[in-house]
Design a protein around this motif. Structure first.
Motif, short mmCIF file in Angstrom:
data_model
loop_
_atom_site.label_atom_id
_atom_site.label_comp_id
_atom_site.label_asym_id
_atom_site.label_seq_id
_atom_site.Cartn_x
_atom_site.Cartn_y
_atom_site.Cartn_z
N SER A 173 0.85 -1.26 -0.03
CA SER A 173 0.12 0.02 0.15
C SER A 173 1.01 1.33 -0.08
O SER A 173 2.02 1.28 0.52
CB SER A 173 -0.87 -0.12 1.32
OG SER A 173 -1.72 -0.99 1.02
N VAL A 174 0.41 2.30 -0.85
CA VAL A 174 1.31 3.72 -0.90
C VAL A 174 0.16 4.58 -0.77
O VAL A 174 -0.82 4.67 -0.98
CB VAL A 174 2.11 3.58 -1.92
CG1 VAL A 174 3.15 2.79 -2.15
CG2 VAL A 174 1.20 3.40 -3.37
N GLU A 175 0.57 5.86 -0.61
CA GLU A 175 -0.25 7.18 -0.47
C GLU A 175 0.70 8.27 -1.12
O GLU A 175 1.79 8.40 -0.99
CB GLU A 175 -0.43 7.63 0.99
CG GLU A 175 -1.13 8.81 1.15
CD GLU A 175 -1.48 9.46 2.46
OE1 GLU A 175 -1.52 10.65 2.53
OE2 GLU A 175 -1.25 8.72 3.27
N PHE A 176 -0.12 8.76 -2.27
CA PHE A 176 0.64 9.85 -2.91
C PHE A 176 -0.08 11.17 -2.72
O PHE A 176 -1.28 11.22 -2.63
CB PHE A 176 0.42 9.57 -4.71
CG PHE A 176 1.79 8.43 -4.99
CD1 PHE A 176 2.32 7.70 -4.21
CD2 PHE A 176 1.81 8.54 -6.33
CE1 PHE A 176 3.32 6.98 -4.47
CE2 PHE A 176 2.72 7.94 -6.83
CZ PHE A 176 3.39 6.92 -6.27
N LEU A 177 0.60 12.17 -2.41
CA LEU A 177 0.02 13.50 -2.59
C LEU A 177 0.59 14.38 -3.57
O LEU A 177 1.68 14.73 -3.33
CB LEU A 177 0.38 14.03 -0.92
CG LEU A 177 -0.55 15.59 -0.75
CD1 LEU A 177 -1.92 15.60 -0.61
CD2 LEU A 177 0.21 15.99 0.67
N LEU A 178 -0.25 14.95 -4.29
CA LEU A 178 0.17 15.80 -5.45
C LEU A 178 0.41 17.22 -4.87
O LEU A 178 -0.54 17.63 -4.37
CB LEU A 178 -0.98 15.57 -6.50
CG LEU A 178 -1.49 14.36 -6.92
CD1 LEU A 178 -2.52 14.58 -8.17
CD2 LEU A 178 -0.39 13.44 -7.50
N LEU A 179 1.64 17.66 -5.18
CA LEU A 179 1.85 18.83 -4.69
C LEU A 179 1.91 19.92 -5.79
O LEU A 179 1.39 21.15 -5.83
CB LEU A 179 3.41 18.81 -4.27
CG LEU A 179 3.52 17.93 -3.11
CD1 LEU A 179 5.06 18.01 -2.91
CD2 LEU A 179 2.78 18.28 -1.95
#
Length: 341
Positions: free
Chosen positions: A78-84
């Motif tokens: 599992s991964v979490e991405f946060l678009l900056l």
């Protein structure tokens, strides 16, 4: 001036976890910036604080549902991405957790495969440059699978994504909401216009740096993050006309304030333009445009409480925050508001 000068004691239960309904029923503290006098109203009373001939300048940036959860293709982890920040097309600067799973060449899948991603670069600060691939339009896909990037102090789930958007949000690109504008309803804005107050818009895409704490003791040594802004021609004309006619220019939020003051500092006037700003406003700054400010209650020792202290006076603001705690105001993004005139 030290960062610790801007500390105040805030009970945890005063941090608002959910927005109030309707939007304009939140409380409103009024502050006279000359005398420091404080009043207590509700936000729908803001109309009584405005005069015919004034103008409100609001930030029409719209928050991206920029938090996406997926799995690593190779391992299923599992991964979490946060678009900056959008770099070009479907290439984005992204915060990845856990970072050790997101090395160059690593591939990921989101939303049961409707979006895929590959890490193409790891930057010195740990952020990743990621190429995304979607079956449909990138932003419509993001709208389906993405979650709002709520600040870390909000722990409750947001049921309605639109409650972290202003009713006038239009230009997609922020990693956080310009929260002072969350209190406005369409009906309230119509009443404000009927009073003879003009409402115009700037765009400043709020970056994640808005949540970053000041880590230096000496305020003047802090380095601000850079954010993209735009002032349309119509807005510049309204501001200049308002000033010429003796009306007041009132910013809705610190982002609108920083946009106006950045442009006035760089060009000596307000004009249609766009660019990047890293302006840092703290006590001692001389305001060039602003006559009033509508804002929320900000974190202790943050650049935002420093900005409002510069505008209203340090003693006035620290007293206002002390009063807000005593009166059990709600704080931060979903909290109550103040107007400084």
């Amino acid at each position: 001036m030290k960062t610790s000068d801007f500390y105040y004691d805030l009970p945890k239960e005063l941090i608002a976890q959910t927005p109030v309904e309707p939007r304009d029923s939140s409380r409103l503290m009024t502050i006279d910036r000359l005398t420091g006098k404080i009043g207590h109203k509700h936000f729908y009373d803001i109309i009584d604080c405005l005069n015919e001939g004034d103008c409100l300048i609001a930030n029409d940036s719209r928050v991206l549902p920029a938090r996406i959860f997926g799995t690593k293709d190779e391992t299923g982890a599992s991964v979490e991405f946060l678009l900056l920040r959008q770099i070009s097309g479907n290439r984005w600067e992204t915060l990845c957790k856990p970072g050790k799973k997101a090395k160059v060449g690593a591939r990921f899948s989101f939303g049961d495969g409707i979006m895929n991603a590959e890490v193409v670069e790891v930057r010195d600060d740990g952020n990743r440059i990621v190429d995304f691939d979607c079956h449909e339009n990138f932003f419509s896909t993001l709208d389906k699978i993405g979650q709002m990037p709520l600040p870390p102090y909000i722990t409750e789930k947001l049921e309605d994504k639109e409650r972290y958007q202003t009713v006038y949000s239009h230009e997609l690109g922020s990693a956080a909401a310009p929260t002072a504008g969350l209190h406005f309803t369409e009906e309230l804005m119509d009443k404000i216009r009927e009073k003879g107050v003009k409402i115009a818009y700037v765009t400043l895409h709020v970056g994640l740096g808005t949540f970053r704490p000041v880590k230096v003791d000496d305020v003047t040594k802090h380095k601000m993050h850079s954010e993209h802004y735009e002032i349309p021609r119509e807005t510049a004309e309204i501001i200049n006309e308002t000033k010429k006619n003796g009306g007041r220019v009132i910013a809705v939020g610190t982002t609108s304030c920083r946009t106006l003051e950045s442009v006035a500092t760089e060009f000596g006037e307000i004009k249609a333009c766009d660019g990047f700003t890293d302006i840092f406003i703290y006590p001692g700054y001389e305001f060039k445009v602003l006559d009033g400010l509508i804002t929320n209650f900000h974190l202790p020792e943050s650049t935002l409480i420093m900005l409002v202290s510069a505008f209203a006076g340090y003693d006035n603001i620290m007293n206002a925050y002390k009063t807000a705690v005593e009166e059990r105001y709600r704080f931060f993004s979903f909290g109550d508001a103040m107007v400084i005139l």
